[in-house]
Design an enzyme around this catalytic site. Structure first.
Site, short mmCIF file in Angstrom:
data_model
loop_
_atom_site.label_atom_id
_atom_site.label_comp_id
_atom_site.label_asym_id
_atom_site.label_seq_id
_atom_site.Cartn_x
_atom_site.Cartn_y
_atom_site.Cartn_z
N ARG A 55 16.94 -58.57 -40.87
CA ARG A 55 16.46 -59.37 -40.06
C ARG A 55 16.39 -60.68 -40.78
NH1 ARG A 55 15.40 -54.77 -37.99
NH2 ARG A 55 14.82 -54.65 -40.31
N THR A 56 15.72 -61.08 -41.74
CA THR A 56 15.50 -62.31 -42.35
C THR A 56 16.75 -63.00 -42.75
OG1 THR A 56 13.34 -61.50 -43.06
CG2 THR A 56 14.06 -63.47 -44.12
N LYS A 85 24.37 -61.25 -64.61
CA LYS A 85 24.77 -61.45 -66.24
C LYS A 85 23.54 -62.03 -67.05
CE LYS A 85 29.17 -63.30 -64.79
NZ LYS A 85 30.14 -64.56 -64.64
N ARG A 106 14.46 -64.58 -51.10
CA ARG A 106 13.64 -63.45 -51.45
C ARG A 106 13.74 -62.83 -52.69
NH1 ARG A 106 13.67 -58.84 -46.90
NH2 ARG A 106 12.30 -60.37 -45.79
N HIS A 134 4.95 -63.87 -46.74
CA HIS A 134 6.42 -64.17 -46.03
C HIS A 134 6.09 -65.16 -44.82
CE1 HIS A 134 10.03 -63.10 -44.15
NE2 HIS A 134 10.00 -61.81 -44.36
C1 NCD Z 1 9.42 -57.36 -44.03
C2 NCD Z 1 9.55 -57.74 -45.27
O1 NCD Z 1 10.50 -57.88 -45.85
O2 NCD Z 1 8.50 -57.84 -45.80
N1 NCD Z 1 10.71 -57.26 -43.18
C3 NCD Z 1 11.12 -58.50 -42.50
O3 NCD Z 1 11.08 -59.34 -43.30
N2 NCD Z 1 11.03 -58.50 -41.14
C4 NCD Z 1 8.53 -56.06 -43.75
C5 NCD Z 1 8.95 -54.75 -44.55
O4 NCD Z 1 9.82 -54.82 -45.43
O5 NCD Z 1 8.29 -53.78 -44.32
#
Ligand code: NCD
Length: 312
Positions: A55-56, A85, A106, A134
């Protein structure tokens, strides 16, 4: 040098700024497709994901594309980039900053987004730094609460599941605690609680009930019934050193149709997703299940955030 608009943690925004971002999200959601492409034409977003994402990453890419910009997607695993590398996070970020107008990052380490921001020539958007924060998820969660419950203050939110490792929980707790009258119930097995951690002290004034689930989520029936929002989370398998411990805890907080039927009609069930087995698909058609509407909100909030970091 002008200030760079990084998005690193949920509590960096003031309430008025959040309202401006949400007003823009609403208006972007109703603009026709052609006019939308005139919002960020010629701009480029780099998406760098050192951890899995559906999703993100997809919503940021969709948001940037709809706004008329382009994307550098390093989302299929950094193993295909120079990270494999041995390139450092810092060098990767400085490099991408030569091509892109903002970087969505991320990374598994807490504090990695702040580290990246300290060297980046362009805004860093924290899309999850380990078990830290997040913030864009928290903003879309709050936007969903405003849309579904009708307000962002005086809301009782029951957080369920892996509260220790869930970064979306951490960011949303911080964000919601800025608004008056919000109350949080914490439901988890004892090893996955935030009680005793620095975050707990930060939001302590807004904590209602703490329930340690031993066998099943029905032990929290009373708090669930009182809540306006039930915020479900999965147990974060990748954060466990010992797979046995994960196995012991993974099924501790499973929602059932029977429990949902005891919630208020106005209660909304949110989940940042992905779910594993904590919400059976049979609940999806219940009007209280708001998690896929939450996914859609993510697109508009991220469009608004991209506009914010690239144009202000
Ligand atoms: C979450 C995350 O990556 O922290 N997912 C997201 O970004 N919607 C929640 C999760 O991984 O459980």
């Amino acid at each position: 040098m002008s200030k760079i608009n990084h998005i690193l943690e949920a509590s960096q925004f003031g309430i008025e700024e959040i309202e401006r971002i949400f007003r823009m999200s609403r208006s972007l959601s109703s603009i026709d497709a052609y006019r939308l492409t005139q919002v960020l034409p010629g701009k480029t977003l780099a998406c760098v994901f050192y951890e899995p994402s559906t999703r993100t990453s997809a919503s940021f890419i969709a948001a940037m594309t709809k706004l008329g910009g382009g994307v550098i997607p390093i989302t299929q695993g950094v193993q295909y980039s120079s990270v494999s590398k041995g390139e450092t996070l810092e060098d990767t970020v400085i490099t991408l900053g030569q091509y892109a107008d903002a970087i969505v990052l991320r990374h598994p380490e807490v504090g990695s987004a702040a580290r990246a921001a300290s060297v980046s020539p362009v805004p860093i958007i924290n899309a999850g730094d380990g078990i830290g924060e997040h913030p864009t998820q928290a903003l879309l969660d709050l936007y969903t609460i405003e849309n579904e419950v009708g307000r962002s203050n005086g809301v009782e939110v029951c957080f369920v599941g892996d509260l220790a490792n869930g970064r979306t929980v951490h960011s949303l707790l911080r964000l919601l605690s800025m608004y008056p009258g919000n109350r949080f119930h914490l439901v988890s097995p004892q090893p996955l609680t935030i009680v005793g951690r620095p975050l707990y002290e930060e939001v302590r004034g807004s904590i209602g009930d703490v329930v340690y689930v031993k066998r099943s989520l029905s032990e929290a029936r009373e708090v669930l019934r009182r809540s306006d929002v039930v915020y479900m989370t999965r147990v974060q398998k990748e954060r466990f050193g010992d797979p046995k411990e994960y196995d012991e805890l993974k099924d501790s907080c499973l929602l059932t149709k029977e429990l949902v039927s005891s919630l208020k009609d106005e209660t909304r069930i949110l989940h940042p997703l992905p779910r594993v087995n904590e919400i059976p698909t049979s609940i999806d058609s219940d009007p209280r299940a708001a998690y896929f509407r939450q996914v859609k909100s993510g697109l508009y909030v991220r469009m608004s955030l991209l506009r914010y970091v690239m144009t202000t």
